[in-house]
Design an enzyme around this catalytic site. Structure first.
Site: not given
Ligand code: ADP
Ligand code: AMP
Length: 213
Positions: A13, A88, A122, A155, A166
């Site tokens: 995302k 969420r 990541r 993270r 999660r």
């Molecule tokens: P989210 O915001 O949904 O938690 P991220 O955008 O941070 O996900 O992506 C999670 C991890 O996967 C990051 O390390 C990113 O570089 C990697 N990633 C994202 N899209 C792809 C893809 N299409 N193929 C491989 N790795 C990806």
């Molecule tokens: P994310 O960066 O989106 O993966 O979120 C990291 C963490 O933040 C999640 O596992 C939740 O604990 C909290 N969080 C993020 N967005 C929300 C939301 N909309 N509602 C509740 N908790 C959230």
């Protein structure tokens, strides 16, 4: 362009939201980023949120709603935004509907096994927030951001143990939003089984088809 990017943790995302931001000049509003910033600054809200985040649970709706409202009121959101990580659960979606309308929900669908790999590999830049992956999107220099030379970090909630919790939280609470937005004819699902670049093209095509740009 008022967008929601929906998907499990690690689905990509944030990665895709950043591309949309660059191309369409609308801000990425990530509640995860807003919460992490509050935790880092040790605000009252951040202190409360930390325990939920570190155990893979959702932060209480009222806390997140306050943060979100504050962010959406800023001028840069006037002509649109990309919500990344919000809503969420159904209660949050209902609260959101009272604040703003939404044009499109992009649902990123990824196989479970791939999600764990994406999350544990990541690495994020401490300075500019750019997202990398040890295997799928490695930086040119180990541990250093390509864009700003900032230090990359993992993270604290991206460990295998927390990731399972999660993903569980996603299945139970967030996944029902697929049906919620689908019934409102707002949802488009894109399967992410290829590279970041391939996914970027799929997103671009969808935005072109929907908004003509
Ligand atoms: P989210 O915001 O949904 O938690 P991220 O955008 O941070 O996900 O992506 C999670 C991890 O996967 C990051 O390390 C990113 O570089 C990697 N990633 C994202 N899209 C792809 C893809 N299409 N193929 C491989 N790795 C990806
Ligand atoms: P994310 O960066 O989106 O993966 O979120 C990291 C963490 O933040 C999640 O596992 C939740 O604990 C909290 N969080 C993020 N967005 C929300 C939301 N909309 N509602 C509740 N908790 C959230």
């Amino acid at each position: 362009m008022k967008l929601i990017v929906l998907g499990a943790p690690g689905s990509g995302k944030g990665t895709q939201a950043k591309f949309i931001t660059q191309k369409h000049r609308i801000p990425q509003v990530s509640t995860g980023d807003l919460l992490r910033d509050a935790v880092k600054r040790k605000t009252t809200l951040g202190v409360k949120a930390k325990e939920f985040m570190n155990t893979g649970n959702l932060v209480p709706d009222a806390i997140v709603l306050d943060l979100l409202k504050g962010r959406l009121m800023k001028d840069d959101c006037l002509h649109g935004f990309i919500l990344d990580g919000y809503p969420r659960n159904i209660a949050q979606a209902n609260q959101l509907a009272k604040i703003t309308d939404i044009d499109l929900v992009i649902n990123i669908s990824v196989d479970y096994g791939l999600l764990v790999k994406r999350i544990t590999g990541r690495r994020t830049c401490k300075v500019c927030g750019s997202i990398f992956h040890l295997e799928f999107n490695p930086p040119s220099k180990v541990g250093i951001c390509d864009k700003c030379s900032g230090e990359l970090f993992q993270r604290s909630d991206d460990t295998e143990e927390t990731v399972k919790k999660r993903l569980n939280t996603y299945e139970n609470q967030t996944k029902p939003l697929i049906e919620y937005y689908s019934s409102q004819k707002l949802l488009q699902t894109l399967i992410s089984d290829g590279t970041i670049k391939e996914m970027r093209h799929k997103v671009n095509d969808l935005l072109e088809k929907t908004f003509g740009s």
